[in-house]
Enzyme design. Structure first.
Site, PDB file in Angstrom:
ATOM      1  N   ASP A   1       0.857  -1.182   0.000  1.00 36.19           N
ATOM      2  CA  ASP A   1       0.000   0.000   0.000  1.00 36.19           C
ATOM      3  C   ASP A   1       0.895   1.235   0.000  1.00 36.19           C
ATOM      4  OD1 ASP A   1       1.119   0.242   2.499  1.00 36.19           O
ATOM      5  OD2 ASP A   1      -0.772   0.375   3.596  1.00 36.19           O
TER       6      ASP A   1
ATOM      7  N   ASP B   1       1.437   4.726   2.359  1.00 35.52           N
ATOM      8  CA  ASP B   1       1.046   5.369   3.611  1.00 35.52           C
ATOM      9  C   ASP B   1       1.415   6.845   3.576  1.00 35.52           C
ATOM     10  OD1 ASP B   1       0.575   2.712   5.240  1.00 35.52           O
ATOM     11  OD2 ASP B   1       2.517   2.491   4.262  1.00 35.52           O
TER      12      ASP B   1
ATOM     13  N   ASP C   1      -3.235   4.531   2.789  1.00 28.35           N
ATOM     14  CA  ASP C   1      -3.530   4.879   4.183  1.00 28.35           C
ATOM     15  C   ASP C   1      -3.227   6.357   4.393  1.00 28.35           C
ATOM     16  OD1 ASP C   1      -4.198   2.306   4.823  1.00 28.35           O
ATOM     17  OD2 ASP C   1      -2.276   1.814   5.764  1.00 28.35           O
TER      18      ASP C   1
HETATM   19  P1  8DG Z   1       4.193  -2.481   3.043  1.00 29.46           P
HETATM   20  O1  8DG Z   1       3.006  -1.583   3.055  1.00 29.46           O
HETATM   21  O2  8DG Z   1       5.154  -2.155   1.968  1.00 29.46           O
HETATM   22  O3  8DG Z   1       3.805  -3.913   3.036  1.00 29.46           O
HETATM   23  O4  8DG Z   1       5.007  -2.284   4.414  1.00 29.46           O
HETATM   24  P2  8DG Z   1       4.830  -1.128   5.493  1.00 29.46           P
HETATM   25  O5  8DG Z   1       4.549   0.176   4.818  1.00 29.46           O
HETATM   26  O6  8DG Z   1       5.980  -1.183   6.399  1.00 29.46           O
HETATM   27  O7  8DG Z   1       3.576  -1.622   6.331  1.00 29.46           O
HETATM   28  P3  8DG Z   1       2.168  -0.941   6.657  1.00 29.46           P
HETATM   29  O8  8DG Z   1       1.253  -2.023   7.125  1.00 29.46           O
HETATM   30  O9  8DG Z   1       1.674  -0.127   5.513  1.00 29.46           O
HETATM   31  O10 8DG Z   1       2.412  -0.017   7.916  1.00 29.46           O
HETATM   32  C1  8DG Z   1       3.321   1.039   7.953  1.00 29.46           C
HETATM   33  C2  8DG Z   1       3.886   1.232   9.332  1.00 29.46           C
HETATM   34  O11 8DG Z   1       3.002   1.955  10.161  1.00 29.46           O
HETATM   35  C3  8DG Z   1       4.125  -0.087  10.044  1.00 29.46           C
HETATM   36  O12 8DG Z   1       5.505  -0.247  10.225  1.00 29.46           O
HETATM   37  C4  8DG Z   1       3.484   0.021  11.385  1.00 29.46           C
HETATM   38  C5  8DG Z   1       3.038   1.454  11.494  1.00 29.46           C
HETATM   39  N1  8DG Z   1       1.705   1.655  12.057  1.00 29.46           N
HETATM   40  C6  8DG Z   1       1.431   2.491  13.091  1.00 29.46           C
HETATM   41  N2  8DG Z   1       0.088   2.484  13.359  1.00 29.46           N
HETATM   42  C7  8DG Z   1      -0.477   1.630  12.465  1.00 29.46           C
HETATM   43  C8  8DG Z   1      -1.826   1.215  12.222  1.00 29.46           C
HETATM   44  O13 8DG Z   1      -2.766   1.646  12.898  1.00 29.46           O
HETATM   45  N3  8DG Z   1      -2.023   0.317  11.197  1.00 29.46           N
HETATM   46  C9  8DG Z   1      -0.982  -0.128  10.432  1.00 29.46           C
HETATM   47  N4  8DG Z   1      -1.238  -1.010   9.431  1.00 29.46           N
HETATM   48  N5  8DG Z   1       0.302   0.251  10.638  1.00 29.46           N
HETATM   49  C10 8DG Z   1       0.552   1.110  11.634  1.00 29.46           C
HETATM   50  O14 8DG Z   1       2.290   3.135  13.662  1.00 29.46           O
HETATM   51 MN    MN Z   2       2.735   0.462   3.723  1.00 32.77          MN
HETATM   52 MN    MN Z   3      -0.349   0.810   5.564  1.00 35.05          MN
END
Ligand code: 8DG
Ligand code: MN
Ligand code: MN
Length: 375
Positions: A205, A207, A299
């Site tokens: 995704d 962020d 996100d």
């Molecule tokens: P990806 O999307 O490439 O798979 O990896 P990512 O970007 O590291 O993972 P992510 O699921 O999109 O989450 C980004 C970071 O945000 C993760 O290291 C943990 C942190 N995080 C928070 N709060 C929250 C939350 O409420 N939900 C999620 N999914 N992640 C959160 O600090």
């Molecule tokens: Mn992510």
């Molecule tokens: Mn995310």
């Protein structure tokens, strides 16, 4: 020893500074096996064993030397017996029978498929598996199932969502997000966080963290952004979470705690120029429509400016780094770190009070915690 269960940040930093991690075939084989083991424990909701393998994988990832014999991992943190057994077998046999067993396991395979759908976690997978369902085809064919709005979107855009987001797509979406936010708040700061901020080339995704440094605040900003995308036909799905942050609220001591910011888990329609002309010409010939867009998970998180630094740190991830940082703050620095602030436990006027939360876990309550300075 228990000392080694904490990821020692200075040791970690030393490894990082020693240069690029040294990669070897064997190291990748080890990391892959650990990731499979961790995932299987996650599917079994065994958090302790799951974390054990995730930590071991993280340690190997940044090791500044190759691993070829058991002596190489001597003295490394996070190498418990379960981990060592797998390393030993891979060094000797070239592969891990346990990881292989997991990969061939029916339950693991089903859970892997189920959880690849946006909105489907371990709980839902468990339910479907107990009902006798084994594949996504079987789930789709079962019309007695009540799917959530999120899961419906997950199935609807499945192909797009499982194909990873590229850096170029992240940049394109970043432009859209910045343009839309700045229409309503021209001075707002919009930053990519998550994997792309860590320099990853692909992600599941994109962020974003949004904050406004000026005096103006706009509680309606996220709603305005989303509404505009809805009007423009760009919003395929949106789950808005309202802020639950209360200033007097005490920080969460949970290592995996999420935060209380207002946020939105969305799926956006990203229009893409078609590179492949043949399908376009075919469609012109047969008067069928060609899909010229891709569904992308986005996100959006919005934070008050004073909490921006902590939110940025938390949302940059990785999840494992966040966990270790919070453990380090807590155990080695006697501080509490979350996505909102950093608190110094020693600056408490009163000692903490032990109490049990709803889940029966012991928590320490500090009545006089004062956050250290923000941005
Ligand atoms: P990806 O999307 O490439 O798979 O990896 P990512 O970007 O590291 O993972 P992510 O699921 O999109 O989450 C980004 C970071 O945000 C993760 O290291 C943990 C942190 N995080 C928070 N709060 C929250 C939350 O409420 N939900 C999620 N999914 N992640 C959160 O600090
Ligand atoms: Mn992510
Ligand atoms: Mn995310």
């Amino acid at each position: 020893s228990s000392r080694f269960e904490l990821l020692d940040i200075s040791w970690f930093t030393a490894c990082m500074e020693a240069g690029r991690p040294v990669d070897s075939e064997l190291k990748y084989r080890l990391m892959d096996a650990f990731e499979v083991m961790a995932e299987n424990y996650e599917f079994k909701e065994n958090e302790i064993f799951c974390l054990e393998f995730l930590r071991a994988a993280s340690v190997l990832k940044f090791l500044p030397f190759p691993v070829t014999k058991m002596k190489d991992i001597q003295g490394l943190p996070c190498m418990g017996d379960r981990v060592r057994d797998i390393i030993e077998e891979i060094i000797e046999e070239g592969e891990s029978s346990r990881a292989k067993e997991v990969l061939n396991d029916e339950r693991y395979q089903s859970f892997k498929q189920f959880t690849s759908v946006f909105g489907v976690g371990v709980k839902t997978s468990e339910k479907w598996y107990r009902m006798g369902l084994r594949t996504l085809e079987e789930v789709k064919a079962d019309n007695t199932l009540k799917l959530s709005k999120m899961q419906k979107a997950g199935f609807l855009y499945y192909e797009d969502l499982v194909s990873c987001v590229s850096k170029a797509e992240a940049d394109a979406v970043s432009l859209i997000v910045k343009n839309t936010v700045c229409r309503f708040l021209p001075d707002a700061l919009v930053t990519i966080t998550g994997g792309f901020r860590r320099g990853k080339e692909i992600g599941h995704d994109i962020d974003f963290l949004i904050t406004n440094p000026g005096p103006r605040e706009d509680d309606e900003l996220l709603h305005k952004v989303v509404d505009l995308w809805k009007k423009q036909g760009l919003l395929l799905y949106c789950d808005m979470i309202e802020s639950t942050f209360v200033k007097e609220q005490l920080p969460s001591r949970k290592v995996d705690a999420m935060d209380n910011f207002q946020k939105c888990f969305a799926i956006l329609k990203l229009y893409q120029p078609r590179v492949d002309n043949s399908s376009y010409n075919m469609s012109k010939k047969f008067h069928t429509e060609v899909k010229d867009w891709k569904a992308i998970r986005v996100d959006l998180v919005i934070t008050p400016f004073e909490q921006y630094a902590y939110a940025l740190l938390g949302w940059t991830g990785s999840r494992q780094f966040g966990r270790d940082l919070r453990r380090y703050a807590n155990h080695e620095r006697k501080m509490i770190l979350d996505n909102h602030a950093l608190y110094d436990r020693r600056k408490c006027q009163q000692p903490g009070i032990r109490f049990r939360n709803r889940k029966g876990c012991w928590l320490l309550l500090y009545q006089t915690l004062v956050p250290l300075a923000g941005v």
